[in-house]
Design a protein around this motif. Structure first.
Motif, PDB file in Angstrom:
ATOM      1  N   UNK A   6       0.848  -1.191   0.000  1.00 23.06           N
ATOM      2  CA  UNK A   6       0.000   0.000   0.000  1.00 23.06           C
ATOM      3  C   UNK A   6       0.878   1.233   0.000  1.00 23.06           C
ATOM      4  N   UNK A   7       0.438   2.287  -0.681  1.00 26.88           N
ATOM      5  CA  UNK A   7       1.223   3.522  -0.640  1.00 26.88           C
ATOM      6  C   UNK A   7       1.217   4.068   0.784  1.00 26.88           C
ATOM      7  N   UNK A   8       2.260   4.805   1.151  1.00 28.09           N
ATOM      8  CA  UNK A   8       2.295   5.377   2.509  1.00 28.09           C
ATOM      9  C   UNK A   8       1.064   6.238   2.740  1.00 28.09           C
ATOM     10  N   UNK A   9       0.608   6.256   3.972  1.00 26.86           N
ATOM     11  CA  UNK A   9      -0.587   7.037   4.309  1.00 26.86           C
ATOM     12  C   UNK A   9      -0.354   8.496   3.923  1.00 26.86           C
ATOM     13  N   UNK A  10      -1.321   9.061   3.258  1.00 28.23           N
ATOM     14  CA  UNK A  10      -1.204  10.469   2.855  1.00 28.23           C
ATOM     15  C   UNK A  10      -1.333  11.345   4.088  1.00 28.23           C
ATOM     16  N   UNK A  11      -0.304  12.117   4.321  1.00 32.49           N
ATOM     17  CA  UNK A  11      -0.336  13.040   5.442  1.00 32.49           C
ATOM     18  C   UNK A  11      -0.996  14.333   4.983  1.00 32.49           C
ATOM     19  N   UNK A  12      -1.864  14.872   5.801  1.00 29.33           N
ATOM     20  CA  UNK A  12      -2.470  16.139   5.391  1.00 29.33           C
ATOM     21  C   UNK A  12      -1.390  17.223   5.329  1.00 29.33           C
ATOM     22  N   UNK A  13      -1.381  17.930   4.246  1.00 26.45           N
ATOM     23  CA  UNK A  13      -0.388  18.995   4.063  1.00 26.45           C
ATOM     24  C   UNK A  13      -1.085  20.320   4.289  1.00 26.45           C
ATOM     25  N   UNK A  14      -0.591  21.062   5.253  1.00 24.69           N
ATOM     26  CA  UNK A  14      -1.158  22.372   5.525  1.00 24.69           C
ATOM     27  C   UNK A  14      -0.425  23.388   4.667  1.00 24.69           C
ATOM     28  N   UNK A  15      -1.162  24.004   3.784  1.00 27.87           N
ATOM     29  CA  UNK A  15      -0.550  25.017   2.936  1.00 27.87           C
ATOM     30  C   UNK A  15      -1.141  26.362   3.309  1.00 27.87           C
ATOM     31  N   UNK A  16      -0.291  27.305   3.532  1.00 27.28           N
ATOM     32  CA  UNK A  16      -0.760  28.654   3.831  1.00 27.28           C
ATOM     33  C   UNK A  16      -0.814  29.419   2.519  1.00 27.28           C
ATOM     34  N   UNK A  17      -2.001  29.765   2.117  1.00 35.60           N
ATOM     35  CA  UNK A  17      -2.165  30.496   0.863  1.00 35.60           C
ATOM     36  C   UNK A  17      -2.158  31.986   1.161  1.00 35.60           C
ATOM     37  N   UNK A  18      -1.462  32.733   0.327  1.00 45.36           N
ATOM     38  CA  UNK A  18      -1.463  34.183   0.491  1.00 45.36           C
ATOM     39  C   UNK A  18      -2.857  34.711   0.228  1.00 45.36           C
ATOM     40  N   UNK A  19      -3.361  35.529   1.124  1.00 45.23           N
ATOM     41  CA  UNK A  19      -4.697  36.075   0.959  1.00 45.23           C
ATOM     42  C   UNK A  19      -4.688  37.270   0.019  1.00 45.23           C
ATOM     43  N   UNK A  20      -3.587  37.956  -0.067  1.00 48.23           N
ATOM     44  CA  UNK A  20      -3.496  39.046  -1.011  1.00 48.23           C
ATOM     45  C   UNK A  20      -2.103  39.067  -1.610  1.00 48.23           C
ATOM     46  N   UNK A  21      -2.015  39.559  -2.812  1.00 47.36           N
ATOM     47  CA  UNK A  21      -0.739  39.577  -3.510  1.00 47.36           C
ATOM     48  C   UNK A  21      -0.609  40.926  -4.194  1.00 47.36           C
ATOM     49  N   UNK A  22       0.445  41.661  -3.896  1.00 49.04           N
ATOM     50  CA  UNK A  22       0.643  42.952  -4.550  1.00 49.04           C
ATOM     51  C   UNK A  22       1.043  42.696  -5.996  1.00 49.04           C
ATOM     52  N   UNK A  23       0.275  43.269  -6.908  1.00 45.81           N
ATOM     53  CA  UNK A  23       0.520  43.050  -8.326  1.00 45.81           C
ATOM     54  C   UNK A  23       1.384  44.152  -8.928  1.00 45.81           C
ATOM     55  N   UNK A  24       1.176  45.401  -8.448  1.00 48.62           N
ATOM     56  CA  UNK A  24       1.851  46.517  -9.087  1.00 48.62           C
ATOM     57  C   UNK A  24       1.965  47.678  -8.114  1.00 48.62           C
ATOM     58  N   UNK A  25       3.083  48.377  -8.185  1.00 49.40           N
ATOM     59  CA  UNK A  25       3.289  49.583  -7.389  1.00 49.40           C
ATOM     60  C   UNK A  25       3.771  50.654  -8.351  1.00 49.40           C
ATOM     61  N   UNK A  26       3.051  51.768  -8.414  1.00 43.55           N
ATOM     62  CA  UNK A  26       3.435  52.840  -9.334  1.00 43.55           C
ATOM     63  C   UNK A  26       3.294  54.179  -8.632  1.00 43.55           C
ATOM     64  N   UNK A  27       3.997  55.175  -9.155  1.00 42.81           N
ATOM     65  CA  UNK A  27       3.955  56.513  -8.575  1.00 42.81           C
ATOM     66  C   UNK A  27       3.816  57.534  -9.697  1.00 42.81           C
ATOM     67  N   UNK A  28       3.093  58.618  -9.402  1.00 41.07           N
ATOM     68  CA  UNK A  28       2.937  59.691 -10.378  1.00 41.07           C
ATOM     69  C   UNK A  28       2.681  61.004  -9.642  1.00 41.07           C
ATOM     70  N   UNK A  29       2.820  62.109 -10.368  1.00 45.71           N
ATOM     71  CA  UNK A  29       2.572  63.433  -9.808  1.00 45.71           C
ATOM     72  C   UNK A  29       1.201  63.921 -10.227  1.00 45.71           C
ATOM     73  N   UNK A  30       0.474  64.453  -9.267  1.00 43.27           N
ATOM     74  CA  UNK A  30      -0.837  65.039  -9.517  1.00 43.27           C
ATOM     75  C   UNK A  30      -0.739  66.480  -9.035  1.00 43.27           C
ATOM     76  N   UNK A  31      -0.375  67.394  -9.950  1.00 43.55           N
ATOM     77  CA  UNK A  31      -0.069  68.766  -9.553  1.00 43.55           C
ATOM     78  C   UNK A  31       1.216  68.742  -8.735  1.00 43.55           C
ATOM     79  N   UNK A  32       1.151  69.241  -7.495  1.00 41.83           N
ATOM     80  CA  UNK A  32       2.318  69.223  -6.596  1.00 41.83           C
ATOM     81  C   UNK A  32       2.286  68.036  -5.643  1.00 41.83           C
TER      82      UNK A  32
END
Length: 161
Positions: A6-32
């Motif tokens: 028999x294959x070894x007993x499957x152990x439950x794997x706890x995976x921590x999934x990122x709840x948020x992921x920064x996709x982009x960071x940008x900067x610009x000037x709006x007047x001053x």
């Protein structure tokens, strides 16, 4: 006859999934004023905490935050707006003394995978002007009202002929 393996007993794997992921960071000037846009992908409805900071002269200075205390020199000049998948830092009266490496750090409540962060180097002479379209995104209610009232305005104009 070989014993059944028999294959070894499957152990439950706890995976921590990122709840948020920064996709982009940008900067610009709006007047001053400087605007730093931190776009993210949200995979949870948990409340989001943020921190905008700047590193200059090898020191981190907190500009605006829900995670820690902002520094006095930025308190009166900085504010943050949050939209769907977008956290915007607005820094008034941006000057060359505000140049440095800006960091956006996000953390969802009960996300134990740690903070997500992204850096951008901001130099006044190299900043582009903010696109006009993004201003419309910040306050679309008036635009929507205008678009919805166009048929009404045309009807009124037609009746007056």
């Amino acid at each position: 006859l070989l014993p059944l393996q028999l294959p070894p007993a499957s152990l439950p794997v706890l995976q921590a999934a990122h709840c948020q992921m920064i996709k982009d960071l940008s900067a610009c000037l709006l007047g001053q004023n400087l605007r730093v846009d931190c776009r993210y992908e949200n995979k949870t409805s948990n409340p989001l905490t943020y921190e905008f900071s700047i590193t200059k002269d090898n020191r981190k200075h907190v500009i605006h935050s829900t995670i820690s205390v902002s520094e006095n020199i930025y308190r009166g000049r900085a504010n943050v707006t949050m939209h769907k998948n977008l956290v915007c830092l607005h820094l008034q009266s941006f000057t060359t003394s505000d140049e440095g490496v800006y960091m956006c750090e996000l953390k969802a409540t009960n996300d134990y995978t740690g903070n997500q962060s992204r850096n951008i180097t901001v130099i006044k002479d190299k900043l582009e002007k903010c696109a006009g379209f993004s201003l419309l995104i910040q306050n679309t209610s008036w635009l929507l009202l205008l678009l919805l009232s166009l048929p009404l305005l045309q009807a009124v104009d037609f009746v007056s002929l």
